[in-house]
Structures are given as structure tokens and as C-alpha cells.
Write an enzyme that holds these catalytic residues in place. Structure first.
Site, PDB file in Angstrom:
ATOM      1  N   SER A 129       0.844  -1.208   0.000  1.00  0.00           N
ATOM      2  CA  SER A 129       0.000   0.000   0.000  1.00  0.00           C
ATOM      3  C   SER A 129       0.875   1.253   0.000  1.00  0.00           C
ATOM      4  O   SER A 129       2.089   1.178   0.191  1.00  0.00           O
ATOM      5  CB  SER A 129      -0.919   0.024   1.233  1.00  0.00           C
ATOM      6  OG  SER A 129      -0.153   0.116   2.432  1.00  0.00           O
ATOM      7  N   TYR A 135       7.643   8.110  16.989  1.00  0.00           N
ATOM      8  CA  TYR A 135       7.822   7.900  15.549  1.00  0.00           C
ATOM      9  C   TYR A 135       9.071   8.617  15.059  1.00  0.00           C
ATOM     10  O   TYR A 135       9.885   8.040  14.318  1.00  0.00           O
ATOM     11  CB  TYR A 135       6.584   8.417  14.822  1.00  0.00           C
ATOM     12  CG  TYR A 135       6.638   8.309  13.317  1.00  0.00           C
ATOM     13  CD1 TYR A 135       6.535   7.077  12.688  1.00  0.00           C
ATOM     14  CD2 TYR A 135       6.757   9.451  12.521  1.00  0.00           C
ATOM     15  CE1 TYR A 135       6.563   6.978  11.298  1.00  0.00           C
ATOM     16  CE2 TYR A 135       6.779   9.362  11.138  1.00  0.00           C
ATOM     17  CZ  TYR A 135       6.682   8.125  10.530  1.00  0.00           C
ATOM     18  OH  TYR A 135       6.706   8.036   9.163  1.00  0.00           O
TER      19      TYR A 135
END
Length: 249
Positions: A16, A150
């Protein structure tokens, strides 16, 4: 002649978003493409979309054994690899005070551990003169709300790349970093942003980008193509920001 004619390319997280767009672009440029993903159904769909004889291998990039299996599979089928794109990644937006150990580990296991052990296991089958592209993020250099974990995991990738560019110099394997800004992919759903809040989130982020919009997955794929191809043969150890100018603010 196509830019990746007769090359063999492996892309993690190729089911994806940026990974899939990169796989489609590489295949269109003549590469034999192998993609990995955790879910077999999504992997099968991706292989059909990519076409050109693409191959899918299911597994979890956080597991070093998965990378060893992938390396053995590629060696048996194709002999060696020319291009490795370590693209798989996850992101959850959470203020630091609310981050759980499980959430921390989930992001570092995929984003940092997965990249490190992927290169460790895959590099031996990369041909001399090959190219390794690591997907980091603008968040590694620009502070964004709720992105501390992150950002840390993606900053590690930039450090890895600099070391590997030197470690692999005898084999003339180039190692570069592709750092996207906000890109219009399904990751917005995976980040945990409630659907009702997404339009406001997108508008706020777009206002921070001089280009005035999110990037498109294929725009990142074109940048990955540049780093993977001979067009960048004198480019090594760099970070290419593809962020519409967001890093300038």
C-alpha cells in the site's frame, strides 16, 4: 531503455501507499519486483496491481528470521538483488506522556529494528554496485505534535544510512534515505486519527506546506526511482526530503 531493465528489486511494505506506488513504478521501468507485507490478502492484491511477474512474500519485518527467509528465497529464485527499499513503517500519534511501552516497542520494532536487521540480512545478496533506499520521515528532523516516538524511530534510520554508506564502500553499494513529508495514503487511517477529525488534520498540515497540499504516493515513488537507478550513481549517504517544502517552515 527502461531505467531498471533487468534489475531485481525488493520493497518492504509494498502492499500500500508509497511502497505499492514504488513497486508499480519500478515494475513499469523493467524491474523484477518482490514485495513483502504482513497480510496475505493485501499482498495478493498488491501483486495483482503491480503485475509484470511481481512476487509477494508474507512476513513481519520486525522478525530478523523473516529477512533471512526473504534473502534465501531471492537467492534461490534470482541469484542476487540489485535494489533494496526498506519502506515498511508504522506511526501512531500520541503525546509522550501517554505513550505505553507496547506502543513504543511497536513503532521501534518496525521502523528501526526492521530496517536494521533487514539490511543486515539482505545486504549480503545485494550485488556490488547496488542501491539501498531507506524510508525515513520529515518527522525525524521537524517536531510535530504527538510524533516523538515515531520521530525517534525514523531518526535512527538516518544514522544507520550514514554508517552503512561507509561500511559498504568496498562493494560500491550506495545507501540513501528518502524522507517524505505528509503524503495522501492510507496511513492517515492507521495513525489513529478519528475519521471526523481527518479533514481538519489534513487542512492544518496542508497549511504548513509551501506546496499547499499533501504529496502523492507516486511523487515519492519517482524520488525512490531516482535513488535506486543509475541516475543517482554519484549520490551516497544523503537524505532526500520530498516534502513540498515543509521543512523550510
Amino acid at each position: 531503455m527502461k531505467r531498471l531493465q533487468d534489475k531485481v528489486a525488493l520493497i518492504t511494505g509494498g502492499n500500500s501507499g508509497i511502497g505499492l506506488a514504488t513497486a508499480e513504478r519500478f515494475a513499469a521501468e523493467g524491474a523484477q519486483v518482490i514485495v513483502t507485507a504482513r497480510r496475505q490478502d493485501l499482498l495478493d492484491d498488491a501483486v495483482r496491481r503491480i503485475g509484470h511477474g511481481a512476487l509477494g512474500i508474507r512476513g513481519d519485518v520486525a522478525d530478523p528470521g523473516h529477512h533471512a527467509t526473504v534473502a534465501d528465497n531471492i537467492r534461490d529464485r534470482f541469484g542476487a538483488l540489485d535494489i533494496y527499499v526498506a519502506n515498511a513503517g508504522v506511526n501512531t500519534i500520541t503525546p509522550s506522556a501517554q505513550v505505553t511501552p507496547e506502543e513504543f516497542d511497536a513503532q521501534f520494532n518496525v521502523n528501526a529494528r526492521g530496517v536494521f536487521f533487514g539490511v543486515q540480512q539482505i545486504a549480503p545478496i545485494v550485488r556490488d554496485g547496488g542501491s539501498i533506499v531507506l524510508t525515513s520521515s520529515l518527522a525525524a528532523t521537524r517536531a510535530l505534535d504527538g510524533h516523538a516516538v515515531y520521530a525517534g524511530s525514523k531518526a535512527a534510520i538516518r544514522a544507520f544510512a550514514r554508517h552503512w554508506a561507509l561500511e559498504f564502500k568496498a562493494r560500491k553499494i550506495r545507501v540513501n534515505v528518502l524522507s517524505p513529508g505528509p503524503v495522501d495514503t492510507s496511513i492517515l487511517e492507521k495513525m489513529g486519527i478519528p475519521e471526523a477529525e481527518r479533514p481538519g488534520f489534513v487542512r492544518a498540515m496542508a497549511n504548513m506546506i509551501p506546496a499547499g497540499r499533501f504529496g502523492e504516493a507516486d511523487e515519492l515513488a519517482l524520488a525512490a526511482l531516482y535513488l535506486a537507478s543509475d541516475e543517482s550513481r554519484f549520490v551516497n549517504g544523503v537524505e532526500l526530503l520530498v516534502d513540498g517544502g515543509m521543512s523550510l517552515n
